[in-house]
Design a protein around this motif. Structure first.
Motif, PDB file in Angstrom:
ATOM      1  N   ASP A 137       0.834  -1.209   0.000  1.00 51.63           N
ATOM      2  CA  ASP A 137       0.000   0.000   0.000  1.00 51.63           C
ATOM      3  C   ASP A 137       0.870   1.261   0.000  1.00 51.63           C
ATOM      4  OD1 ASP A 137      -2.454   1.538   0.296  1.00 51.63           O
ATOM      5  OD2 ASP A 137      -1.728   1.935   2.338  1.00 51.63           O
ATOM      6  N   LEU A 138       1.943   1.244   0.828  1.00 53.30           N
ATOM      7  CA  LEU A 138       2.841   2.404   0.880  1.00 53.30           C
ATOM      8  C   LEU A 138       3.520   2.636  -0.471  1.00 53.30           C
ATOM      9  CD1 LEU A 138       4.570   2.072   4.365  1.00 53.30           C
ATOM     10  CD2 LEU A 138       3.456   4.135   3.497  1.00 53.30           C
ATOM     11  N   LEU A 139       4.006   1.554  -1.082  1.00 52.54           N
ATOM     12  CA  LEU A 139       4.666   1.691  -2.392  1.00 52.54           C
ATOM     13  C   LEU A 139       3.692   2.243  -3.419  1.00 52.54           C
ATOM     14  CD1 LEU A 139       6.851  -1.545  -2.688  1.00 52.54           C
ATOM     15  CD2 LEU A 139       7.623   0.807  -2.324  1.00 52.54           C
ATOM     16  N   ASP A 140       2.465   1.752  -3.339  1.00 46.38           N
ATOM     17  CA  ASP A 140       1.436   2.233  -4.239  1.00 46.38           C
ATOM     18  C   ASP A 140       1.185   3.723  -4.016  1.00 46.38           C
ATOM     19  OD1 ASP A 140      -0.494   1.553  -6.204  1.00 46.38           O
ATOM     20  OD2 ASP A 140      -2.058   1.778  -4.669  1.00 46.38           O
ATOM     21  N   ARG A 141       1.130   4.112  -2.754  1.00 42.66           N
ATOM     22  CA  ARG A 141       0.826   5.521  -2.437  1.00 42.66           C
ATOM     23  C   ARG A 141       1.943   6.478  -2.833  1.00 42.66           C
ATOM     24  NH1 ARG A 141      -2.060   5.408   3.427  1.00 42.66           N
ATOM     25  NH2 ARG A 141      -2.075   7.634   3.138  1.00 42.66           N
ATOM     26  N   ALA A 169       8.598   6.029   1.279  1.00 41.70           N
ATOM     27  CA  ALA A 169       7.703   4.996   1.837  1.00 41.70           C
ATOM     28  C   ALA A 169       8.272   4.447   3.147  1.00 41.70           C
ATOM     29  CB  ALA A 169       7.512   3.866   0.821  1.00 41.70           C
ATOM     30  N   MET A 170       9.588   4.232   3.189  1.00 41.76           N
ATOM     31  CA  MET A 170      10.202   3.707   4.411  1.00 41.76           C
ATOM     32  C   MET A 170      10.098   4.689   5.571  1.00 41.76           C
ATOM     33  SD  MET A 170      13.539   1.595   3.209  1.00 41.76           S
ATOM     34  CE  MET A 170      14.199   1.501   4.861  1.00 41.76           C
ATOM     35  N   ALA A 171      10.291   5.969   5.252  1.00 46.38           N
ATOM     36  CA  ALA A 171      10.213   6.980   6.315  1.00 46.38           C
ATOM     37  C   ALA A 171       8.796   7.076   6.881  1.00 46.38           C
ATOM     38  CB  ALA A 171      10.669   8.336   5.788  1.00 46.38           C
ATOM     39  N   LEU A 172       7.805   6.741   6.051  1.00 47.46           N
ATOM     40  CA  LEU A 172       6.415   6.826   6.502  1.00 47.46           C
ATOM     41  C   LEU A 172       5.947   5.547   7.190  1.00 47.46           C
ATOM     42  CD1 LEU A 172       4.812   8.612   3.417  1.00 47.46           C
ATOM     43  CD2 LEU A 172       5.415   9.624   5.620  1.00 47.46           C
ATOM     44  N   ALA A 173       6.760   4.481   7.061  1.00 50.60           N
ATOM     45  CA  ALA A 173       6.321   3.154   7.521  1.00 50.60           C
ATOM     46  C   ALA A 173       5.996   3.120   9.012  1.00 50.60           C
ATOM     47  CB  ALA A 173       7.386   2.112   7.194  1.00 50.60           C
ATOM     48  N   SER A 174       6.685   3.934   9.813  1.00 46.37           N
ATOM     49  CA  SER A 174       6.468   3.878  11.253  1.00 46.37           C
ATOM     50  C   SER A 174       5.416   4.896  11.721  1.00 46.37           C
ATOM     51  CB  SER A 174       7.800   4.135  11.979  1.00 46.37           C
ATOM     52  OG  SER A 174       8.261   5.433  11.678  1.00 46.37           O
TER      53      SER A 174
END
Ligand code: ADP
Ligand code: MG
Length: 355
Positions: A137-141, A169-174
């Motif tokens: 979902d993050l990659l998509d976003r 995406a990684m920075a937003l993961a948490s």
């Protein structure tokens, strides 16, 4: 009284080099509230990245050293934290999108694995399958096409722009409380840039994230900022509400920066001259050697304090705004001549048709 999410006071980050002490950040103060986006702007070399990297103590020590000041995050003094506490903060409550995405991704793991790690580091209860779905979902976003299959690819299989989106995406993961974004969209084309800025805005609304956005792109500032901090040669020149900064820019440096924005000045003009030496910066206001309004007082002593402009959330480090001084020297007689007067390059009118 609630404390800001991030509060930096009189931060001084210096580098001890063979050529002398580089005073990269030399007394910077700024606050970021929850849900607020603060843009830090200024020419390349003004200390934006060093400020950002000082927040979670990512500066290489040595040669770097935080010689003075405090950084408080959610009421805690970051400068006093152990390395272990700092590691938990980084990639946890504070997400950091680096100016250079190389190095943020590990070449030996798939991007899906790395994003899942980031999710599970923060959310220990998330099972692999759920974390994988969130990673997709993050990659998509962030605009990675065909995320469902690309998630199993390795970093080298993506272009530079795609890698930057994966880093975001990684920075937003948490779901960080504070997101530090250092020129996050500079390498991306305009369409993707808008998509990323909208995504950050969505995330911010959803999680009440505070954002420090570093950029030299005033178009990005206009798009996302609530407040703006203008840096020059390691110092804050001006800060305030974004509307104030664009409508009532007061420091000659800010006015010169705005002149470089297409459609604002008569032409796109680089600011004449160059940044001063960081090892032996000029006395007085650091901008005075390039300033068309410099007077004797600008050349002596320390950088002027931050003087309030009007009654709003707006302050400027310029002697012409000292109580009792005459700001019309800079602003023009009616005080409303936004930008028109700041001709840092000497005021050549040729080629201008914007007026
Ligand atoms: N590791 C380092 N050693 C010495 N000087 C450094 C180091 N990192 C940054 N600097 C200096 O600090 C100053 C500010 O750099 P930086 O924060 O990257 O500027 P900006 O992000 O505004 O372009 C520059 O003069 C830069 O050369
Ligand atoms: Mg930088």
């Amino acid at each position: 009284m609630t404390e800001p999410l991030l509060s930096i006071r009189n931060l001084k980050t210096h580098f001890h080099t063979d050529e002398g002490t580089v005073r990269a950040v030399d007394g910077v103060s700024l606050d970021v509230d929850r849900g607020e986006t603060v843009c830090v702007v200024g020419e390349s070399g003004s200390g934006k990245t060093v400020t950002a990297e000082s927040i979670t103590r990512l500066i290489p020590e040595p040669p770097g050293e935080i010689v003075d000041g405090t950084v408080r995050f959610d009421g805690e003094d970051v400068t006093a934290m152990s390395e272990k506490q700092l590691e938990a903060l980084r990639g946890g409550r504070i997400g950091h999108i680096f100016q250079n995405p190389q190095g943020a991704l590990n070449p030996v793991y798939t991007v899906g694995w790395q994003i899942r790690e980031a999710i599970q580091l923060h959310d220990k209860k998330a099972k692999d399958k759920e974390a994988r779905e969130r990673a997709i979902d993050l990659l998509d976003r962030v605009g990675i096409p065909d995320a469902t299959s690309r998630i199993d690819d390795y970093p080298h299989e993506f272009s530079g722009g795609m890698k930057q989106r994966i880093v975001i995406a990684m920075a937003l993961a948490s779901n960080p409380d504070l997101l530090i974004a250092d020129e996050p969209t500079t390498a991306l084309d305009v369409t993707i840039q808008m998509q990323i800025l909208r995504l950050l805005n969505q995330v911010q609304e959803e999680f009440n994230t505070g954002i420090v956005m570093i950029t030299h792109d005033l178009g990005v500032v206009a798009e996302v900022a609530d407040r703006v901090v203008v840096m020059y040669a390691g110092k804050v020149m001006e800060e305030g509400d974004v509307y104030e900064i664009f409508e009532n820019p007061s420091h000659p440096y800010t006015r010169a920066l705005l002149e470089c924005l297409p459609g604002r000045g008569e032409k796109m003009s680089a600011i004449g001259g160059s940044l001063p030496s960081t090892t032996s910066p000029p006395d007085g206001c650091r901008f005075h050697p390039r300033c068309p309004y410099a007077v004797g007082d600008c050349e002596i002593g320390e950088q002027p304090p931050m003087y309030a402009v009007d009654d709003g959330d707006h302050a400027v480090s310029c002697v012409h705004f000292e109580p009792g001084a005459d700001p019309s020297v800079v602003l023009g007689e009616d005080g409303s001549d936004a930008v028109g007067g700041a001709r840092a390059d000497g005021g050549d009118e040729t080629g201008g048709d914007a007026r």
